[in-house]
Motif scaffolding. Sequence first.
Motif, PDB file in Angstrom:
ATOM      1  N   ALA A  53       0.800  -1.226   0.148  1.00 58.68           N
ATOM      2  CA  ALA A  53       0.188  -0.096   0.137  1.00 58.68           C
ATOM      3  C   ALA A  53       0.797   1.151  -0.098  1.00 58.68           C
ATOM      4  N   THR A  99       1.748   7.512   6.300  1.00 57.61           N
ATOM      5  CA  THR A  99       1.619   7.286   7.599  1.00 57.61           C
ATOM      6  C   THR A  99       2.059   8.699   8.166  1.00 57.61           C
ATOM      7  N   THR A 151      -4.834   6.900  11.141  1.00 57.74           N
ATOM      8  CA  THR A 151      -4.874   5.408  10.634  1.00 57.74           C
ATOM      9  C   THR A 151      -4.443   5.591   9.368  1.00 57.74           C
ATOM     10  N   PRO A 182      -1.659   3.789   5.783  1.00 55.73           N
ATOM     11  CA  PRO A 182      -0.861   2.620   5.694  1.00 55.73           C
ATOM     12  C   PRO A 182       0.618   2.738   6.119  1.00 55.73           C
ATOM     13  N   THR A 237       2.106  -3.331   6.757  1.00 53.11           N
ATOM     14  CA  THR A 237       0.987  -3.103   5.686  1.00 53.11           C
ATOM     15  C   THR A 237       1.067  -4.284   4.645  1.00 53.11           C
ATOM     16  N   GLU A 281      -4.103  -4.882   6.270  1.00 52.41           N
ATOM     17  CA  GLU A 281      -3.470  -4.531   7.648  1.00 52.41           C
ATOM     18  C   GLU A 281      -2.910  -3.110   7.478  1.00 52.41           C
ATOM     19  N   THR A 282      -3.374  -2.309   8.289  1.00 49.60           N
ATOM     20  CA  THR A 282      -2.888  -0.907   8.314  1.00 49.60           C
ATOM     21  C   THR A 282      -2.550  -0.252   9.383  1.00 49.60           C
ATOM     22  N   SER A 340      -1.279  -1.966  15.014  1.00 51.12           N
ATOM     23  CA  SER A 340      -1.718  -2.508  13.662  1.00 51.12           C
ATOM     24  C   SER A 340      -3.421  -3.039  13.795  1.00 51.12           C
TER      25      SER A 340
END
Length: 613
Positions: A31, A35, A40, A42, A49, A75-76, A90
């Motif tokens: 992704a 950040t 919130t 990737p 990620t 997942e982010t 996470s």
Amino acid sequence: MDRNSAIGLTLIAVLLIGYFYWFSPQPQPVAPDTTTTHSTAPAKKDSLTATAPVVNDSALQVAYGDAAVAMKGIETPTVIETADLKITFSNKGGSIKELELKKYQSYQQKYRTKEHRPLKLVSPEFSEQKLLAQFQGRELDLYSLYYQVDQKQEGDTTVVTFTASLSNGSSIAHTYKIPKLGYEIGYAISSKGLDSQLTGDNLSFQWKYDAQPFEKDLTDTRNNTTITYYSDADGFNDLSPRSAGTQAEALANPVKWVAVKEKFFLASIIAKDNFAGGELQTSMNPVDSSVVKSTSVKLLIPKKSLAGTASFKFYFGPNDYKIIGDVAERFKDNVNLGWRPVYWINKFVIFPVFHFLTQHITNYGIIIIILVILLKLVLFPLSYRSYLSMAKMKVLKPELDEIKERVGDDMTKVQQEQMKLYQQVGVNPISGCVPVLLQMPILFAMFYLFPASIELRQQPFLWAEDLSTYDSLIQLPFTLPFGVGSHISLFTLIMTISTLIYTWQNNQLSSVQGPMKSMSYIMPVIFFFFLNSFSAGLTFYYFISNLVTFGQQAVIKRFVDESKIRAIMEENKKKNAAGGGKKSKFMTKLEEAMKAGEEARKRADEEKKRRKS
């Protein structure tokens, strides 16, 4: 090759080809890197990620039951940054994936690579957590679910909640409270209807944590890295930190907290109530310098606590006595201040003075010098008595030497004649030892204080770049034996030289001869080998202490008149000869002990002669 062998090899080849074709890992899409703080977004790292692999829904349903709906997602990360911490959560697992201490750096970063990056205490490469539960007859890791993230502010505290909803209407939530300052992170597990679907009495919190080499001296760091824990039944305990193998311990009693303790940092979890029990383990691979020690923590969380809210907190931060005292009961024992009474001296005397000085002075070398002077002033009366006793022995030295020449090699007779002389002149031969013994707890207190003081970490002074570890100005092309290493600490060297000079001066005043006199010169050399890899702050303290002692003796010498001492001794001798002298209780007991020893020796000689005849 026969027919059966050919068929077997062909089948094995087909199986291997099929395995690598169907089960080889597929590349994961990455992704975009966006950040931000308090958001919130990737993650920057592929480890945080990832797009979940495409798995058939029916297969998930079979494997995870009603939890299958929470087993798919992207997942982010959620990044929270405070004055002291940078935490990356996470949504997969709803747990801490990375944690940086913003005010600290590793030795490698600061002095070798010159990279100005915060010290990363938690990272996916070195830390893995699981929360295992028996759900609908299956073992389920609650940290493997995908969660929805909610973030809000409550005053100066950031609250991050991760919630996973299951297809049967139940849910589980992990809530973290991160204050504006400090190293404590509140953590709570709550559920709605989930507890009734779990079997067994406990959930299992499992944490595999590899301690990383943040300091200069890997050996010293390993000797100070272990797992500590506290329970009401057992008090404060730890696994043996100096073990080179595997250490394991089962916790049968409820436990309040468990911490992975490195020399200067802690990673810990604390329960509001208690963990039901658990298992702890440490292990070390001496050839792997990338890991200090590998640790494994397994703690049991009572299932019934999920009917409401199970409350915990994490502490990720410095092992600083000033900070950790309020974290939990006996948590400050993670800083080793020594055994009693050394502990009391450090806690109530040395530490308060040391910390007071750190609040007003930034140069820790100057702080150590001031600390030496203050302690020497307090101990000056004892030093004066010790020097006065040595001066008396110096005055008596000609007469003591005359006794040795007159009596010869009979050591028992020599001791008796010497004791008789001490009694006549009114001198106690061990009076100079008592002040020295009273000062020993202070010396031992420093032995524990400086190596355990995070305040000295990466604090330079003169040629030492870090007072918390040894200075290595002199590097050797070979390794010295007895654990000395491939360096010579210059502070330890000058401390040893000053100690030898101090010993030589004392021997000029002392009547000690023979092996004991030689041993007094050997001991400082032995301590050089022992202290060469110790904290530069400690050896610098001992060196300054020797210098101040030289100054004290020079001052005391001006007020100690040896001719007056001789006159007093002669007066005491006349009184004793006339029967007016008074024998001390100590001299009386010592004389009785020597007489008893002499009688026992005579009986032994007579018994030996009788057996020969």
